[in-house]
Design an enzyme around this catalytic site. Sequence first.
Site, PDB file in Angstrom:
ATOM      1  N   LYS A  56       0.817  -1.219   0.000  1.00  0.00           N
ATOM      2  CA  LYS A  56       0.000   0.000   0.000  1.00  0.00           C
ATOM      3  C   LYS A  56       0.852   1.270   0.000  1.00  0.00           C
ATOM      4  CE  LYS A  56      -4.186  -1.912   0.592  1.00  0.00           C
ATOM      5  NZ  LYS A  56      -5.338  -1.703  -0.296  1.00  0.00           N
ATOM      6  N   SER A 303       2.366 -10.084   1.009  1.00  0.00           N
ATOM      7  CA  SER A 303       2.325  -8.678   1.419  1.00  0.00           C
ATOM      8  C   SER A 303       1.432  -8.522   2.636  1.00  0.00           C
ATOM      9  CB  SER A 303       1.809  -7.791   0.286  1.00  0.00           C
ATOM     10  OG  SER A 303       1.765  -6.449   0.715  1.00  0.00           O
TER      11      SER A 303
END
Length: 314
Positions: A56, A303
């Site tokens: 992000k 992730s």
Amino acid sequence: MGDGEIGRDAIAAVETVIRPYIRRTPVIEIEAADFGLGGHPIVLKLEVTQRAGSFKTRGAFANLLTRNVPSAGVVAASGGNHGAAVAFAANRLAKPAHIFVPEISSPAKIAKIRGYGADLVVGGARYADALQASEAFAAQSGALPVHAFDQRETLLGQGTLAFELEAQAPDLDTVLVGVGGGGLIGGIAAWYCGGVKVVGVEPEGSPTLTKALEAGKPVDAATEGIAADSLAPKRIGKLVYPIVRDHVASVVLVTDEAICAAQRALWEAARIVAEPGGVAATAALLSGRYRSRPGERIGVIVSGGNTTAVSFDR
């Protein structure tokens, strides 16, 4: 940066802009046998090592560096990781940040957002509630909204992960990607554009992309399961949908049990710690929901490292 094509040229241009602020995260090869599988070694892209703990951060810096940020700063709604990324980027660029997260956001993510100095509001049951509150704040304050996935700059930023991965592992046949709102898989699919098979992986409790593809458009889906704080918006993004419709080969669903097993397997095989949403793609491979072809070279995105799974308290 205005509305325009979300493709390789635009992703490469954004990568140049954000490069000083992000990590070029490593890839490692793990023998398939270490996971009890056959075939070629599996390539893991370790975005858990990204600044602020997830991919992000790429989209956050893409927004803050290519859009005009007003004096009121930026505002974002998040299950947690996007909020941490926007708070981190705003902190580095000396901009005010206002972050809205739902009550299901994990303590690790809430602590990270607060640690970066953002104005944090925790409220509502799910991401959709935080989004509604953030939109009201943006209208009242004039702060710049930074959407977690349905924003061109966000998609371009997330696409820089594939820009890196192609250079690090140019011989991949397939990339497995966890899906929430679709920002990551949209950016990755826009980069590879059919040159590599991209497969989406969703928790059974929050099948946003699966439902959209069945309906032929973004529609509301359930928002349940162990990964609900990172992979459970109500629906896939409008900008994301046409990209995944055209360039994502398939989508598979994984159980919460498979996600927990993947967390354990990554720790036991390679001492990699990741949150539930960060291992969905790994879970698809280890559980057999995605079955590889003979000779297929597979990349897996790992992730989301914002978890309290490891504690150093004594």
